[in-house]
Motif scaffolding. Structure first.
Motif, PDB file in Angstrom:
ATOM      1  N   ALA A   8       0.683  -1.177  -0.199  1.00  0.00           N
ATOM      2  CA  ALA A   8      -0.010   0.024  -0.040  1.00  0.00           C
ATOM      3  C   ALA A   8       0.885   1.075  -0.127  1.00  0.00           C
ATOM      4  N   THR A   9       2.146   1.064   0.579  1.00  0.00           N
ATOM      5  CA  THR A   9       2.919   2.418   0.804  1.00  0.00           C
ATOM      6  C   THR A   9       4.334   1.820   0.599  1.00  0.00           C
ATOM      7  N   VAL A  10       5.247   3.118   0.491  1.00  0.00           N
ATOM      8  CA  VAL A  10       6.398   2.684   0.245  1.00  0.00           C
ATOM      9  C   VAL A  10       7.321   4.050   0.861  1.00  0.00           C
ATOM     10  N   VAL A  11       8.421   3.835   1.502  1.00  0.00           N
ATOM     11  CA  VAL A  11       9.321   5.129   1.936  1.00  0.00           C
ATOM     12  C   VAL A  11      10.470   5.119   0.865  1.00  0.00           C
ATOM     13  N   GLU A  12      10.616   6.162   0.306  1.00  0.00           N
ATOM     14  CA  GLU A  12      11.559   6.473  -0.895  1.00  0.00           C
ATOM     15  C   GLU A  12      12.258   7.788  -0.661  1.00  0.00           C
ATOM     16  N   ASN A  13      13.607   7.661  -0.087  1.00  0.00           N
ATOM     17  CA  ASN A  13      14.417   8.948  -0.023  1.00  0.00           C
ATOM     18  C   ASN A  13      13.569   9.667   1.005  1.00  0.00           C
ATOM     19  N   ASP A  14      13.510   8.892   2.291  1.00  0.00           N
ATOM     20  CA  ASP A  14      12.650   9.537   3.314  1.00  0.00           C
ATOM     21  C   ASP A  14      11.314  10.265   2.983  1.00  0.00           C
ATOM     22  N   ARG A  15      10.784   9.931   1.908  1.00  0.00           N
ATOM     23  CA  ARG A  15       9.567  10.208   1.339  1.00  0.00           C
ATOM     24  C   ARG A  15       8.537   9.046   1.583  1.00  0.00           C
ATOM     25  N   LEU A  16       7.260   9.291   2.016  1.00  0.00           N
ATOM     26  CA  LEU A  16       6.290   8.412   2.312  1.00  0.00           C
ATOM     27  C   LEU A  16       5.433   8.335   0.896  1.00  0.00           C
ATOM     28  N   LEU A  17       5.399   7.554   0.188  1.00  0.00           N
ATOM     29  CA  LEU A  17       4.626   7.620  -1.010  1.00  0.00           C
ATOM     30  C   LEU A  17       3.586   6.352  -0.853  1.00  0.00           C
ATOM     31  N   VAL A  18       2.223   6.947  -1.239  1.00  0.00           N
ATOM     32  CA  VAL A  18       1.035   6.219  -1.185  1.00  0.00           C
ATOM     33  C   VAL A  18       0.866   5.300  -2.501  1.00  0.00           C
ATOM     34  N   CYS A  19       0.886   4.024  -2.671  1.00  0.00           N
ATOM     35  CA  CYS A  19       1.215   3.460  -3.864  1.00  0.00           C
ATOM     36  C   CYS A  19      -0.190   3.020  -4.565  1.00  0.00           C
ATOM     37  N   ASP A  20      -1.258   2.773  -3.359  1.00  0.00           N
ATOM     38  CA  ASP A  20      -2.428   2.016  -3.752  1.00  0.00           C
ATOM     39  C   ASP A  20      -3.527   2.424  -2.957  1.00  0.00           C
ATOM     40  N   ILE A  21      -4.371   3.395  -3.266  1.00  0.00           N
ATOM     41  CA  ILE A  21      -5.518   4.223  -2.527  1.00  0.00           C
ATOM     42  C   ILE A  21      -6.527   3.247  -2.225  1.00  0.00           C
ATOM     43  N   PRO A  22      -6.991   2.596  -3.149  1.00  0.00           N
ATOM     44  CA  PRO A  22      -8.076   1.636  -2.981  1.00  0.00           C
ATOM     45  C   PRO A  22      -7.615   0.443  -1.978  1.00  0.00           C
ATOM     46  N   LEU A  23      -6.556   0.060  -2.091  1.00  0.00           N
ATOM     47  CA  LEU A  23      -6.243  -1.040  -0.924  1.00  0.00           C
ATOM     48  C   LEU A  23      -5.980  -0.291   0.278  1.00  0.00           C
ATOM     49  N   LEU A  24      -5.496   0.976   0.806  1.00  0.00           N
ATOM     50  CA  LEU A  24      -5.911   1.481   1.770  1.00  0.00           C
ATOM     51  C   LEU A  24      -7.141   1.686   2.309  1.00  0.00           C
ATOM     52  N   GLN A  25      -7.841   2.208   1.369  1.00  0.00           N
ATOM     53  CA  GLN A  25      -9.478   2.322   1.788  1.00  0.00           C
ATOM     54  C   GLN A  25      -9.885   0.802   2.275  1.00  0.00           C
ATOM     55  N   ALA A  26      -9.612  -0.154   1.767  1.00  0.00           N
ATOM     56  CA  ALA A  26      -9.941  -1.390   2.019  1.00  0.00           C
ATOM     57  C   ALA A  26      -9.650  -1.967   3.523  1.00  0.00           C
ATOM     58  N   LEU A  27      -8.267  -1.564   3.826  1.00  0.00           N
ATOM     59  CA  LEU A  27      -7.694  -1.947   4.882  1.00  0.00           C
ATOM     60  C   LEU A  27      -8.417  -0.771   5.905  1.00  0.00           C
ATOM     61  N   ALA A  28      -8.537   0.240   5.586  1.00  0.00           N
ATOM     62  CA  ALA A  28      -9.043   1.020   6.654  1.00  0.00           C
ATOM     63  C   ALA A  28     -10.637   0.576   7.081  1.00  0.00           C
ATOM     64  N   ARG A  29     -11.328  -0.064   5.934  1.00  0.00           N
ATOM     65  CA  ARG A  29     -12.673  -0.536   6.256  1.00  0.00           C
ATOM     66  C   ARG A  29     -12.561  -1.671   7.057  1.00  0.00           C
ATOM     67  N   ASP A  30     -11.757  -2.805   6.782  1.00  0.00           N
ATOM     68  CA  ASP A  30     -11.897  -4.068   7.584  1.00  0.00           C
ATOM     69  C   ASP A  30     -10.378  -4.562   7.775  1.00  0.00           C
ATOM     70  N   GLY A  31      -9.430  -3.653   7.949  1.00  0.00           N
ATOM     71  CA  GLY A  31      -7.868  -4.296   8.177  1.00  0.00           C
ATOM     72  C   GLY A  31      -7.620  -5.368   8.720  1.00  0.00           C
ATOM     73  N   ASP A  32      -8.137  -5.366  10.153  1.00  0.00           N
ATOM     74  CA  ASP A  32      -7.513  -6.353  10.917  1.00  0.00           C
ATOM     75  C   ASP A  32      -8.483  -7.544  10.787  1.00  0.00           C
TER      76      ASP A  32
END
Length: 256
Positions: free
Chosen positions: A207-231
């Motif tokens: 869903a994310t990656v840290v690149e050169n000390d920057r946080l990159l969000v790679c997959d917004i739909p995946l994050l939304q799904a994890l926020a909905r029922d991640g655990d």
């Protein structure tokens, strides 16, 4: 030829909320704003800087400090946001407004405020933008009170990434954010160590990656799904009961 104003990102947000906002309305806004100003990162805005302004570049946040000195980030303010034009982004008693990165902004000129208020469509757009910020703050309350650590982080990053893509397309590797672990800690009520663990979990899921000390969000739909029922995990199928084994002696007795 289309005029490209310094307020282009603000214009995009306002027009997205109210399509009736005209080019004349946006030109009036441009004329009502003062010259560009800049502040360095990690600076508290105070005094005249709290006059309503629009963000051209950079990130800021609205915070409140607890009695023990702990900081809680109430909301994030991004490029294209209008700050102080409505109650949701006004700095109240007990609040502090801080820059997270170098900030470029333009303040509303006091002698043009009344004229700006006469632009009905523009005021509706500002009202709609303020309503969005009220919704973001309600989302923040829900995160802190009801969501697990993983879901909190996923929900916040998905929301911020969506807000960024409204005014600028994502980069080749995703939506870049200037968030540091301490910002996530202050926003989500988690220790920096816990934040680091959760970010590693999100990275492991793609869903994310840290690149050169920057946080990159790679997959917004995946994050939304994890926020909905991640655990939650799919419930395991109940084990099938093996057929009862019949003892030879019992089988012989039954047959007799």
């Amino acid at each position: 030829m289309e005029i490209v104003r310094s307020t282009k990102l603000v214009d995009m947000r306002l027009r997205a909320i109210n399509e009736e906002t005209t080019s004349e309305d946006l030109a009036a806004l441009d004329a009502a704003l003062g010259p560009k100003q800049m502040r360095q990162a990690r600076v508290q805005l105070a005094g005249d800087d709290l006059t309503p302004f629009v963000i051209l570049r950079g990130w800021a946040c609205l915070t409140r400090t607890a009695a023990d000195g702990g900081r809680q980030i109430m909301s994030f303010l991004l490029p294209g946001d209008a700050v102080g034009f409505g109650p949701a982004t006004k700095s109240l008693a007990g609040d502090s407004l801080w820059t997270l990165t170098p900030l470029t902004f333009r303040r509303l000129r006091s002698d043009r405020a009344r004229y700006l208020m006469s632009r009905t469509a523009l005021m509706r757009a500002f009202s709609g933008l303020d309503a969005r910020h009220q919704n973001y703050q309600r989302n923040q309350i829900l995160r802190l009170s009801r969501l697990s650590a993983l879901r909190r982080m996923a929900d916040l990053l998905a929301e911020l990434a969506e807000r960024m893509t409204e005014v600028s397309p994502p980069g080749e590797n995703g939506v870049a954010m200037p968030l540091r672990q301490v910002h996530c800690s202050d926003a989500l009520g988690m220790s920096v160590v816990h934040v680091r663990h959760v970010l590693k979990e999100l990275a492991a899921r793609g869903a994310t990656v840290v690149e050169n000390d920057r946080l990159l969000v790679c997959d917004i739909p995946l994050l939304q799904a994890l926020a909905r029922d991640g655990d939650r995990r799919a419930p395991a199928e109940p084990a099938r009961r093996a057929p009862a084994q019949v003892e030879p002696a019992a089988a012989a007795t039954s047959a007799a």
